[in-house]
Design a protein around this motif. Structure first.
Motif, PDB file in Angstrom:
ATOM      1  N   LEU A 245       0.824  -1.207   0.000  1.00  0.00           N
ATOM      2  CA  LEU A 245       0.000   0.000   0.000  1.00  0.00           C
ATOM      3  C   LEU A 245       0.859   1.257   0.000  1.00  0.00           C
ATOM      4  O   LEU A 245       0.548   2.235  -0.683  1.00  0.00           O
ATOM      5  CB  LEU A 245      -0.947  -0.011   1.205  1.00  0.00           C
ATOM      6  CG  LEU A 245      -2.057  -1.055   1.136  1.00  0.00           C
ATOM      7  CD1 LEU A 245      -2.726  -1.203   2.496  1.00  0.00           C
ATOM      8  CD2 LEU A 245      -3.072  -0.695   0.071  1.00  0.00           C
ATOM      9  N   THR A 246       1.954   1.222   0.733  1.00  0.00           N
ATOM     10  CA  THR A 246       2.866   2.362   0.760  1.00  0.00           C
ATOM     11  C   THR A 246       3.489   2.597  -0.614  1.00  0.00           C
ATOM     12  O   THR A 246       3.573   3.737  -1.089  1.00  0.00           O
ATOM     13  CB  THR A 246       3.965   2.150   1.818  1.00  0.00           C
ATOM     14  OG1 THR A 246       3.341   2.023   3.104  1.00  0.00           O
ATOM     15  CG2 THR A 246       4.951   3.304   1.849  1.00  0.00           C
ATOM     16  N   THR A 247       3.901   1.521  -1.275  1.00  0.00           N
ATOM     17  CA  THR A 247       4.461   1.640  -2.617  1.00  0.00           C
ATOM     18  C   THR A 247       3.426   2.205  -3.583  1.00  0.00           C
ATOM     19  O   THR A 247       3.727   3.087  -4.397  1.00  0.00           O
ATOM     20  CB  THR A 247       4.967   0.277  -3.109  1.00  0.00           C
ATOM     21  OG1 THR A 247       5.968  -0.198  -2.203  1.00  0.00           O
ATOM     22  CG2 THR A 247       5.559   0.371  -4.501  1.00  0.00           C
ATOM     23  N   ALA A 248       2.195   1.709  -3.492  1.00  0.00           N
ATOM     24  CA  ALA A 248       1.117   2.205  -4.360  1.00  0.00           C
ATOM     25  C   ALA A 248       0.847   3.682  -4.089  1.00  0.00           C
ATOM     26  O   ALA A 248       0.640   4.469  -5.020  1.00  0.00           O
ATOM     27  CB  ALA A 248      -0.147   1.384  -4.159  1.00  0.00           C
ATOM     28  N   ALA A 249       0.863   4.073  -2.826  1.00  0.00           N
ATOM     29  CA  ALA A 249       0.642   5.481  -2.482  1.00  0.00           C
ATOM     30  C   ALA A 249       1.777   6.356  -3.003  1.00  0.00           C
ATOM     31  O   ALA A 249       1.535   7.474  -3.482  1.00  0.00           O
ATOM     32  CB  ALA A 249       0.503   5.640  -0.965  1.00  0.00           C
ATOM     33  N   ASN A 250       3.002   5.861  -2.956  1.00  0.00           N
ATOM     34  CA  ASN A 250       4.137   6.614  -3.499  1.00  0.00           C
ATOM     35  C   ASN A 250       4.007   6.790  -5.008  1.00  0.00           C
ATOM     36  O   ASN A 250       4.297   7.863  -5.543  1.00  0.00           O
ATOM     37  CB  ASN A 250       5.455   5.934  -3.156  1.00  0.00           C
ATOM     38  CG  ASN A 250       5.814   6.050  -1.694  1.00  0.00           C
ATOM     39  OD1 ASN A 250       5.318   6.933  -1.003  1.00  0.00           O
ATOM     40  ND2 ASN A 250       6.655   5.158  -1.217  1.00  0.00           N
TER      41      ASN A 250
END
Length: 78
Positions: A21-26
């Motif tokens: 999720l963090t990668t997708a948000a980035n």
């Protein structure tokens, strides 16, 4: 680059988890900063939906995705 990382990560993992999720948000934030508002919105919405379901409403990723969508609305209107 982030798009390839996210695609590879999703292939290796059964579900979206906090690092995914963090990668997708980035990636969504990168799209926003380059003016790809539609792409950013789509990805932030997916992050928000999945983080709510997996992590809960009050987790930092969920709150950040909700805030990013709100800021994106402001960007689009100006």
């Amino acid at each position: 680059m982030l798009r390839r990382v996210l695609a590879g990560w999703c292939r290796c993992r059964a579900t979206f988890d906090a690092p995914t999720l963090t990668t997708a948000a980035n990636l969504a934030a990168t799209r926003r900063s380059t003016g790809d508002y539609a792409g950013a919105r789509e990805l932030f919405e997916r992050v928000l939906e999945r983080s709510r379901a997996i992590l809960g409403e009050d987790r930092p990723i969920t709150v950040a995705a909700r805030d990013a969508l709100s800021a994106l609305d402001t960007d689009v209107r100006t």
